[in-house]
Write a protein that holds these residues in place. Sequence first.
Motif, PDB file in Angstrom:
ATOM      1  N   GLY A  27      36.401  51.795 155.033  1.00  0.00           N
ATOM      2  CA  GLY A  27      35.498  52.488 154.410  1.00  0.00           C
ATOM      3  C   GLY A  27      34.131  51.744 154.161  1.00  0.00           C
ATOM      4  N   PRO A  28      33.244  52.547 153.290  1.00  0.00           N
ATOM      5  CA  PRO A  28      33.461  53.690 152.488  1.00  0.00           C
ATOM      6  C   PRO A  28      33.307  54.861 153.121  1.00  0.00           C
ATOM      7  N   LEU A  29      34.102  55.818 153.032  1.00  0.00           N
ATOM      8  CA  LEU A  29      33.862  57.395 153.541  1.00  0.00           C
ATOM      9  C   LEU A  29      33.071  58.182 152.487  1.00  0.00           C
ATOM     10  N   GLN A  66      26.192  53.256 158.353  1.00  0.00           N
ATOM     11  CA  GLN A  66      26.776  52.834 159.686  1.00  0.00           C
ATOM     12  C   GLN A  66      26.207  51.280 159.865  1.00  0.00           C
ATOM     13  N   ARG A  67      25.244  51.052 159.521  1.00  0.00           N
ATOM     14  CA  ARG A  67      24.864  49.648 159.765  1.00  0.00           C
ATOM     15  C   ARG A  67      25.615  48.728 158.791  1.00  0.00           C
ATOM     16  N   GLN A  68      26.051  49.187 157.742  1.00  0.00           N
ATOM     17  CA  GLN A  68      26.796  48.369 156.856  1.00  0.00           C
ATOM     18  C   GLN A  68      28.347  48.615 156.987  1.00  0.00           C
ATOM     19  N   GLY A  69      28.801  49.414 157.904  1.00  0.00           N
ATOM     20  CA  GLY A  69      30.093  49.642 158.077  1.00  0.00           C
ATOM     21  C   GLY A  69      30.772  50.789 157.352  1.00  0.00           C
ATOM     22  N   GLY A  70      29.818  51.762 156.965  1.00  0.00           N
ATOM     23  CA  GLY A  70      30.498  52.987 156.188  1.00  0.00           C
ATOM     24  C   GLY A  70      30.290  54.055 157.104  1.00  0.00           C
ATOM     25  N   ILE A  71      30.729  55.261 156.672  1.00  0.00           N
ATOM     26  CA  ILE A  71      30.479  56.522 157.355  1.00  0.00           C
ATOM     27  C   ILE A  71      30.174  57.552 156.270  1.00  0.00           C
ATOM     28  N   ASP A  81      35.890  58.766 149.950  1.00  0.00           N
ATOM     29  CA  ASP A  81      36.011  58.007 148.621  1.00  0.00           C
ATOM     30  C   ASP A  81      35.043  58.279 147.404  1.00  0.00           C
ATOM     31  N   VAL A  82      34.055  58.891 147.832  1.00  0.00           N
ATOM     32  CA  VAL A  82      33.002  59.284 146.772  1.00  0.00           C
ATOM     33  C   VAL A  82      31.962  60.318 147.490  1.00  0.00           C
ATOM     34  N   ALA A 129      32.877  53.847 145.415  1.00  0.00           N
ATOM     35  CA  ALA A 129      33.924  54.107 146.372  1.00  0.00           C
ATOM     36  C   ALA A 129      34.852  52.780 146.118  1.00  0.00           C
ATOM     37  N   GLY A 130      34.506  52.011 145.525  1.00  0.00           N
ATOM     38  CA  GLY A 130      35.419  50.907 144.945  1.00  0.00           C
ATOM     39  C   GLY A 130      35.354  49.935 146.127  1.00  0.00           C
ATOM     40  N   PHE A 131      34.241  49.638 146.869  1.00  0.00           N
ATOM     41  CA  PHE A 131      34.297  48.804 147.996  1.00  0.00           C
ATOM     42  C   PHE A 131      33.438  47.498 147.225  1.00  0.00           C
ATOM     43  N   SER A 132      33.183  47.341 146.203  1.00  0.00           N
ATOM     44  CA  SER A 132      32.326  46.490 145.519  1.00  0.00           C
ATOM     45  C   SER A 132      32.672  46.564 143.815  1.00  0.00           C
TER      46      SER A 132
END
Length: 387
Positions: free
Chosen positions: A47-49, A77-82, A116-117, A380-383
Amino acid sequence: MNQIFYDSKTECWHHYETGRMFGQSQLKAGTEHSFSFSIQQQDERLGPLVGILTSGTPKGKLYGDFTRFAAIQAALQRQGGISFVFSPYGLQEEHIEGYVWLSEQRWYKCRFPYPDVVYNRVPYRKHEQRPETKQAIEQLINRDIPLFNPCFFPKWESYQAFSANEALRPYLLETKLLQTEEDLWHMLHSHKEIYVKQSEAAKGKHIFSLRFTGDNLVLQKDLQGEYIQSVSYIWDFLSKQQKPYIAQRAIAPDMQNGRKYDLRVAVHAASRTFHISGIGVRLAKKGHIVTHVPHGGEIIVQEKLHRPVRYDIIEMLAEQCGQSLCSRFGRVREFSLDIGVDESGHYYIFEANSKPMIFDEPHIHTETLHNLLAVFTAEAGFSKLMP
């Protein structure tokens, strides 16, 4: 970076390895797909989703700013999220039906896990008050999904929140909820000129000024000119409205080439505090009372202002307003401020907006998008988590 796959036949998401968490669901292994995305991995989570909540109809029509939504997905998406867009009618027991923006520049309907958020972008106050919207928000919060921003800010409630903060009081204009004709009389006799605003309106709508000129009470609207009226006539109008109105003391505004202006400040949460994402300047049409561009206002760069912008004061206001809004409304992570400047250079908070419009200035638009994505990642808890 990992890959995640969506199979439109089975309406399922997959990953190379089994057991990975995507939103609130655990994925099965697989590579059969209709399309795929690059995605970050943190421990067992992908994620994050991000879910973007808007409004819609039972038949599947969605409302909202889809140009903004597409820009969010492309940047995320450029940062790896959707991210995906959905309405309250998309919520099902085990999944959400929504739309994702694909690289082919089109929207595609998919089934998504609970995210996630959730970013609340329900576009209209009346839509946010619908039972299905309230129920959807409650359902998402009950699943422990961080949801921001929780609601629109009524002007009167924002003023009450700011008034409780001692640091903000010098930057507030006396404001009164108009409940009786005596309230209106009190404000007029105290200040001679006031603005009357619908507490739940936005974008310069439902606002007019009242001022005494000699023995005459003059009402001014931007698009309808000036009229001489009585206090009784004004109160008769206000008392028939279904929405509450407030009265706010007018300032003697600082002028830019004979035109009033104000500052639009974009604010986002970051690292347990609030920071400015950009400051735009809006110049009113000569003789007009509001600066909004649809009402004839003009965008100018800060460098053209004869009075330099005081970043130190605005940074303080952004932080203190953010903390006050959180105390009043909950999980506030994005807002904008309308700040007026009087002829002595003093700043006053006109109002706060929970769902700011896109800034037309490219550099502000870029920075606000960047900071919004940082909020997604943190919530989302990815940082590092935010309060």
